[in-house]
Design an enzyme around this catalytic site. Structure first.
Site, short mmCIF file in Angstrom:
data_model
loop_
_atom_site.label_atom_id
_atom_site.label_comp_id
_atom_site.label_asym_id
_atom_site.label_seq_id
_atom_site.Cartn_x
_atom_site.Cartn_y
_atom_site.Cartn_z
N CYS A 239 0.96 -1.55 -0.06
CA CYS A 239 -0.03 0.11 -0.16
C CYS A 239 0.60 1.10 0.15
CB CYS A 239 -0.39 -0.14 1.37
SG CYS A 239 -0.43 0.51 2.92
N CYS B 166 2.92 2.25 3.43
CA CYS B 166 4.32 1.07 3.33
C CYS B 166 4.98 1.16 2.72
CB CYS B 166 3.17 0.11 2.67
SG CYS B 166 2.60 -1.31 4.15
N ASP C 44 1.22 15.70 5.48
CA ASP C 44 -0.26 15.02 4.90
C ASP C 44 -0.34 15.73 3.34
OD1 ASP C 44 -3.57 13.43 4.97
OD2 ASP C 44 -2.78 14.88 3.46
N HIS D 264 1.48 -2.56 8.33
CA HIS D 264 0.53 -2.71 7.74
C HIS D 264 -0.61 -3.25 8.94
CE1 HIS D 264 -2.17 -2.16 4.61
NE2 HIS D 264 -2.69 -3.19 5.00
N ASN E 277 -9.76 7.53 10.02
CA ASN E 277 -11.28 6.86 9.74
C ASN E 277 -11.04 5.63 9.56
OD1 ASN E 277 -12.23 9.89 8.82
ND2 ASN E 277 -11.11 10.27 7.59
N GLY F 266 -14.94 6.80 5.77
CA GLY F 266 -14.29 7.35 4.81
C GLY F 266 -12.86 7.24 4.54
N HIS G 275 -4.19 1.56 5.46
CA HIS G 275 -3.60 1.82 6.40
C HIS G 275 -3.34 2.92 7.41
CE1 HIS G 275 1.80 0.56 7.25
NE2 HIS G 275 0.72 1.30 8.09
N HIS H 206 -4.39 5.33 10.04
CA HIS H 206 -3.35 6.72 10.01
C HIS H 206 -4.42 7.13 11.10
CE1 HIS H 206 -5.97 6.05 6.77
NE2 HIS H 206 -5.74 7.60 6.68
N HIS I 244 -4.71 11.22 12.03
CA HIS I 244 -4.82 12.81 11.34
C HIS I 244 -4.61 13.75 12.88
CE1 HIS I 244 -6.37 12.01 7.74
NE2 HIS I 244 -7.37 11.12 7.82
P1 5GP Z 1 -8.90 9.33 5.14
O1 5GP Z 1 -8.87 9.40 3.46
O2 5GP Z 1 -7.56 7.52 4.41
O3 5GP Z 1 -8.27 8.81 6.29
O4 5GP Z 1 -7.07 10.01 4.39
C1 5GP Z 1 -6.17 9.81 3.48
C2 5GP Z 1 -5.16 10.90 3.71
O5 5GP Z 1 -3.65 10.50 3.00
C3 5GP Z 1 -5.78 12.21 3.37
O6 5GP Z 1 -5.42 12.94 4.11
C4 5GP Z 1 -4.52 12.46 1.84
O7 5GP Z 1 -4.26 14.03 1.42
C5 5GP Z 1 -3.68 11.44 2.04
N1 5GP Z 1 -2.69 11.21 1.18
C6 5GP Z 1 -3.07 10.32 0.18
N2 5GP Z 1 -1.96 10.01 -0.52
C7 5GP Z 1 -1.19 10.71 0.22
C8 5GP Z 1 0.74 10.45 -0.55
O8 5GP Z 1 1.36 9.83 -1.40
N3 5GP Z 1 1.26 11.27 0.62
C9 5GP Z 1 0.43 11.68 1.75
N4 5GP Z 1 2.06 12.33 2.66
N5 5GP Z 1 -0.31 11.65 2.03
C10 5GP Z 1 -1.32 11.14 1.05
ZN ZN Z 2 0.96 -0.50 4.29
#
Ligand code: 5GP
Ligand code: ZN
Length: 117
Positions: A2, A5, A28, A44, A82, A88, A93, A95, A97
């Site tokens: 992913c 990862c 982000d 992961h 999330n 959403g 993976h 995370h 925020h």
């Molecule tokens: P989710 O919607 O899964 O809770 O949040 C995913 C977050 O990852 C989003 O805030 C998006 O801006 C961020 N994101 C997506 N792709 C990348 C990336 O390649 N690098 C970084 N640093 N953030 C990413």
């Molecule tokens: Zn991962």
């Protein structure tokens, strides 16, 4: 593998802020607050529902340390994860925020579609 990862493995670039053996904090790519970090376990783990309490204890300490380091511990911050489809979650993976650096509005979380539920 992913995308998070790949970031852990160094195969994708990221703006790293802090890391230790088990956890990583990086900025982000599309910040939704003046300060917007993503904090992840290096292993992961798909989502919050899958993390064990022991690992979560370590992650809690790491998040608190990152918040202190960024100077957010006194001013305050928002911590969000999330989980799954309805939550959403786009990157599968786990995370957290970490959002701060200014007075956040609850409307940041506003979801138009809830009116139809
Ligand atoms: P989710 O919607 O899964 O809770 O949040 C995913 C977050 O990852 C989003 O805030 C998006 O801006 C961020 N994101 C997506 N792709 C990348 C990336 O390649 N690098 C970084 N640093 N953030 C990413
Ligand atoms: Zn991962």
């Amino acid at each position: 593998m992913c995308i998070f990862c790949k970031i852990v493995a160094g195969e994708l670039p990221s703006n790293k802020e802090a890391e230790n053996e088990h956890f990583l904090a990086f900025h982000d790519l599309y910040p939704k607050a003046p300060m917007h970090l993503l904090i992840i376990p290096k292993a992961h783990i798909e989502c919050f529902q899958e993390i064990d309490a022991h690992t979560m204890a370590g992650l809690t300490e790491f998040i608190q340390e990152v918040a202190r380091r960024m100077g957010l511990d006194k001013s305050g911050y928002r911590l969000i994860t999330n989980n799954g489809e309805d939550g959403g979650q786009e990157v599968k993976h786990l995370h957290f925020h970490l959002l701060g650096g200014g007075k956040l509005k609850w409307e940041h979380l506003h979801d138009e579609s809830h009116k139809n539920m």
